[in-house]
Scaffold this active site. Structure first.
Site, PDB file in Angstrom:
ATOM      1  N   CYS A  66     -15.509 -19.009  29.725  1.00  0.00           N
ATOM      2  CA  CYS A  66     -15.518 -17.552  29.929  1.00  0.00           C
ATOM      3  C   CYS A  66     -16.941 -16.993  29.835  1.00  0.00           C
ATOM      4  O   CYS A  66     -17.682 -17.322  28.904  1.00  0.00           O
ATOM      5  CB  CYS A  66     -14.619 -16.886  28.884  1.00  0.00           C
ATOM      6  SG  CYS A  66     -14.542 -15.096  29.121  1.00  0.00           S
TER       7      CYS A  66
ATOM      8  N   CYS B 187     -17.917 -12.738  23.332  1.00  0.00           N
ATOM      9  CA  CYS B 187     -17.183 -12.300  22.128  1.00  0.00           C
ATOM     10  C   CYS B 187     -17.465 -13.290  20.987  1.00  0.00           C
ATOM     11  O   CYS B 187     -17.122 -14.475  21.102  1.00  0.00           O
ATOM     12  CB  CYS B 187     -15.689 -12.229  22.431  1.00  0.00           C
ATOM     13  SG  CYS B 187     -15.336 -11.381  23.985  1.00  0.00           S
TER      14      CYS B 187
ATOM     15  N   CYS C 228     -14.990 -15.998  19.715  1.00  0.00           N
ATOM     16  CA  CYS C 228     -14.121 -16.732  20.640  1.00  0.00           C
ATOM     17  C   CYS C 228     -14.603 -18.138  21.000  1.00  0.00           C
ATOM     18  O   CYS C 228     -15.719 -18.320  21.498  1.00  0.00           O
ATOM     19  CB  CYS C 228     -13.939 -15.916  21.918  1.00  0.00           C
ATOM     20  SG  CYS C 228     -12.715 -16.696  23.004  1.00  0.00           S
TER      21      CYS C 228
ATOM     22  N   CYS D  46       3.843 -15.232  26.583  1.00  0.00           N
ATOM     23  CA  CYS D  46       2.546 -14.576  26.814  1.00  0.00           C
ATOM     24  C   CYS D  46       1.561 -15.579  27.394  1.00  0.00           C
ATOM     25  O   CYS D  46       1.335 -16.636  26.794  1.00  0.00           O
ATOM     26  CB  CYS D  46       1.959 -14.075  25.500  1.00  0.00           C
ATOM     27  SG  CYS D  46       3.061 -13.032  24.578  1.00  0.00           S
TER      28      CYS D  46
ATOM     29  N   CYS E  60       4.351 -11.309  29.249  1.00  0.00           N
ATOM     30  CA  CYS E  60       3.114 -10.665  28.794  1.00  0.00           C
ATOM     31  C   CYS E  60       1.960 -11.498  29.338  1.00  0.00           C
ATOM     32  O   CYS E  60       2.061 -12.731  29.366  1.00  0.00           O
ATOM     33  CB  CYS E  60       3.080 -10.650  27.267  1.00  0.00           C
ATOM     34  SG  CYS E  60       1.538  -9.977  26.594  1.00  0.00           S
TER      35      CYS E  60
ATOM     36  N   CYS F  37       0.109  -3.914  24.831  1.00  0.00           N
ATOM     37  CA  CYS F  37      -0.035  -4.727  23.624  1.00  0.00           C
ATOM     38  C   CYS F  37      -1.515  -4.685  23.293  1.00  0.00           C
ATOM     39  O   CYS F  37      -2.339  -5.231  24.038  1.00  0.00           O
ATOM     40  CB  CYS F  37       0.428  -6.155  23.896  1.00  0.00           C
ATOM     41  SG  CYS F  37       0.082  -7.282  22.525  1.00  0.00           S
TER      42      CYS F  37
ATOM     43  N   ARG G  84       2.339  -7.077  15.153  1.00  0.00           N
ATOM     44  CA  ARG G  84       2.405  -8.538  15.216  1.00  0.00           C
ATOM     45  C   ARG G  84       1.410  -9.188  14.261  1.00  0.00           C
ATOM     46  O   ARG G  84       0.204  -8.939  14.342  1.00  0.00           O
ATOM     47  CB  ARG G  84       2.110  -9.006  16.649  1.00  0.00           C
ATOM     48  CG  ARG G  84       2.290 -10.511  16.849  1.00  0.00           C
ATOM     49  CD  ARG G  84       1.870 -10.946  18.242  1.00  0.00           C
ATOM     50  NE  ARG G  84       2.459 -10.113  19.265  1.00  0.00           N
ATOM     51  CZ  ARG G  84       3.672 -10.288  19.768  1.00  0.00           C
ATOM     52  NH1 ARG G  84       4.416 -11.280  19.337  1.00  0.00           N
ATOM     53  NH2 ARG G  84       4.141  -9.475  20.681  1.00  0.00           N
TER      54      ARG G  84
HETATM   55  N1  SAM Z   1     -10.134 -13.059  28.069  1.00  0.00           N
HETATM   56  C1  SAM Z   1      -9.187 -12.071  27.840  1.00  0.00           C
HETATM   57  C2  SAM Z   1      -9.722 -10.952  26.979  1.00  0.00           C
HETATM   58  O1  SAM Z   1     -10.522 -11.185  26.093  1.00  0.00           O
HETATM   59  O2  SAM Z   1      -9.310  -9.804  27.179  1.00  0.00           O
HETATM   60  C3  SAM Z   1      -7.877 -12.560  27.260  1.00  0.00           C
HETATM   61  C4  SAM Z   1      -7.875 -13.699  26.254  1.00  0.00           C
HETATM   62  S1  SAM Z   1      -8.622 -13.367  24.691  1.00  0.00           S
HETATM   63  C5  SAM Z   1      -8.679 -14.959  23.969  1.00  0.00           C
HETATM   64  C6  SAM Z   1      -7.368 -12.469  23.807  1.00  0.00           C
HETATM   65  C7  SAM Z   1      -7.663 -12.038  22.395  1.00  0.00           C
HETATM   66  O3  SAM Z   1      -7.611 -13.158  21.515  1.00  0.00           O
HETATM   67  C8  SAM Z   1      -9.000 -11.425  22.083  1.00  0.00           C
HETATM   68  O4  SAM Z   1      -9.072 -10.086  22.437  1.00  0.00           O
HETATM   69  C9  SAM Z   1      -9.075 -11.579  20.562  1.00  0.00           C
HETATM   70  O5  SAM Z   1      -8.550 -10.438  19.934  1.00  0.00           O
HETATM   71  C10 SAM Z   1      -8.184 -12.783  20.282  1.00  0.00           C
HETATM   72  N2  SAM Z   1      -8.971 -13.913  19.755  1.00  0.00           N
HETATM   73  C11 SAM Z   1      -9.806 -14.706  20.446  1.00  0.00           C
HETATM   74  N3  SAM Z   1     -10.388 -15.620  19.646  1.00  0.00           N
HETATM   75  C12 SAM Z   1      -9.911 -15.391  18.403  1.00  0.00           C
HETATM   76  C13 SAM Z   1     -10.149 -15.996  17.141  1.00  0.00           C
HETATM   77  N4  SAM Z   1     -11.005 -17.001  16.991  1.00  0.00           N
HETATM   78  N5  SAM Z   1      -9.470 -15.532  16.077  1.00  0.00           N
HETATM   79  C14 SAM Z   1      -8.608 -14.491  16.216  1.00  0.00           C
HETATM   80  N6  SAM Z   1      -8.350 -13.883  17.382  1.00  0.00           N
HETATM   81  C15 SAM Z   1      -9.006 -14.315  18.464  1.00  0.00           C
HETATM   82 FE1  SF4 Z   2     -13.605 -14.495  27.151  1.00  0.00          FE
HETATM   83 FE2  SF4 Z   2     -12.770 -15.134  24.735  1.00  0.00          FE
HETATM   84 FE3  SF4 Z   2     -13.937 -12.786  25.129  1.00  0.00          FE
HETATM   85 FE4  SF4 Z   2     -11.468 -13.251  26.158  1.00  0.00          FE
HETATM   86  S1  SF4 Z   2     -12.035 -13.154  23.999  1.00  0.00           S
HETATM   87  S2  SF4 Z   2     -13.224 -12.292  27.178  1.00  0.00           S
HETATM   88  S3  SF4 Z   2     -11.648 -15.447  26.617  1.00  0.00           S
HETATM   89  S4  SF4 Z   2     -14.913 -14.807  25.368  1.00  0.00           S
END
Ligand code: SAM
Ligand code: SF4
Ligand code: DTB
Length: 333
Positions: free
Chosen positions: A70, A74, A77, A114, A145, A205, A277
């Protein structure tokens, strides 16, 4: 125009959510978070029992349909290209793989499926493939979802037409702390996507992550933002950061368990009719802490051995916990 039949439960939810007495300020949520614990739990229970069957928990199963690679940064992530976490980029799954996973989820008792993709936003070709997945999963009698990143208005409408029930898109944290966590998309980008989802008549959500080293004010700010969306989200995932080696937050200090429970209670009180949740991070919590979260008003979990790239409690463990607590699973309404 959506070809879906009118769903009156959506209209009822909006009326109830919008008719709340006032929007929640960060200060007001801070006051909730500072209440004596027993008083806070009592208030959360009162709100919970006025709006839900107290001993039912809804179960959703997650599937990563497009993992890793990606472009967003973030800091929490494991799927970001910016960090070396060992997660390998994979291409979008085939429809048959998704249907097989959804069938297994249904067999195990999930009511919602989901699908998550590690995209900044979907391109049109991918969106069409996801729309096919949504239609196929819906056909199995499951709620659907997806979480695909930012959406344009026409893409949200296309997903709705395919039968999408919920779109997951998190605010993640307060506007003030947000810049410490993500630089590649703005808070306003997120609010815009949420508006497109609402306008397409898809249920929202939307929640966030705690345990990222944020202040109590930042946690209050997140809850206040969520509760002030008009209407507030139907589903509010509260994730505890899963600390993944290689991410900038790998060494963040875990949030104190009681403070985590307080955050859940604040979500319940400020968003009385939302499904709250208890999301990522459950594997790191013992049964007593999870039970406190349910007492605080959490009434939904991710169910299945995996989240997206990290693990979640085994199904048998969750079944044993439900039995111990006298909890039953919520059926699709
Ligand atoms: N890429 C898309 C986005 O960010 O909108 C969808 C997938 S992203 C992995 C969905 C959510 O997973 C993120 O917004 C975050 O809140 C949660 N998430 C990701 N990594 C995480 C982690 N290490 N611990 C807890 N929540 C996490
Ligand atoms: Fe990409 Fe992870 Fe951020 Fe979703 S949360 S936009 S998968 S870096
Ligand atoms: C949400 O709020 N939490 C889920 C779901 N929405 C998509 C994702 C949790 C991801 C945890 C880290 C991982 O497994 O990669």
């Amino acid at each position: 125009m959506s070809s879906q039949p009118i769903d009156t439960s959506r209209i009822e939810f909006r009326k109830a959510a919008t008719a709340r007495e006032c929007a929640w300020s960060t200060e007001a949520v801070l006051e909730l978070l500072a209440m004596p614990f027993a008083d806070l739990m009592f208030r959360a229970q009162e709100v919970h029992r006025a709006n839900f069957e107290a001993n039912q928990i809804q179960r959703s199963t997650l599937l990563s349909i497009k993992t890793g690679g990606c472009p967003e940064d973030c800091a929490y992530c494991p799927q970001s290209l910016h960090f070396d976490t060992g997660v390998k980029a994979q291409k979008l799954l085939e429809l048959s793989e998704v249907v097989e996973a959804a069938q297994a989820a249904k067999r195990h008792g999930a009511t919602r499926f989901c699908m998550g993709a590690a995209w900044r936003s979907p391109n049109q070709r991918d969106l069409e493939r996801v729309a096919e997945m949504v239609a196929a999963v819906k056909n199995l009698g499951l709620e659907t979802c997806v979480t695909l990143g930012m959406l344009e208005a026409h893409q949200a409408r296309q997903l709705r037409e395919a039968g999408l029930d919920y779109y997951n898109h998190n605010l993640d944290t307060s506007p003030e702390f947000y810049g410490e966590i993500i630089s590649t998309r703005t808070y306003q980008d997120r609010l815009d996507t949420l508006q497109h989802v609402r306008d397409a008549d898809i249920r929202v959500c939307c929640g966030g992550i705690v345990g990222m080293g944020e202040s109590v004010r930042a946690r209050a700010g997140l809850i206040a933002q969520l509760a002030s969306l008009d209407p507030y989200p139907e589903s509010v995932p509260i994730n505890h950061l899963v600390r993944v080696a290689g991410t900038p937050l790998a060494a963040a200090a875990a949030l104190d368990g009681i403070d985590f429970v307080r955050t859940i209670a604040a979500a319940r009180i400020t968003m009385p009719r939302a499904m709250v949740r208890l999301s990522a991070g459950r594997e790191q919590m013992d049964e007593a802490l999870q039970a406190l979260c349910f007492l605080a008003g959490a009434n939904s979990i991710f169910y299945g051995d995996r989240l997206l790239t990290t693990s979640n409690p085994q199904i048998v463990r969750d079944q044993a916990l439900f039995a111990k607590l006298g909890v039953s699973a919520t059926e699709i309404s």
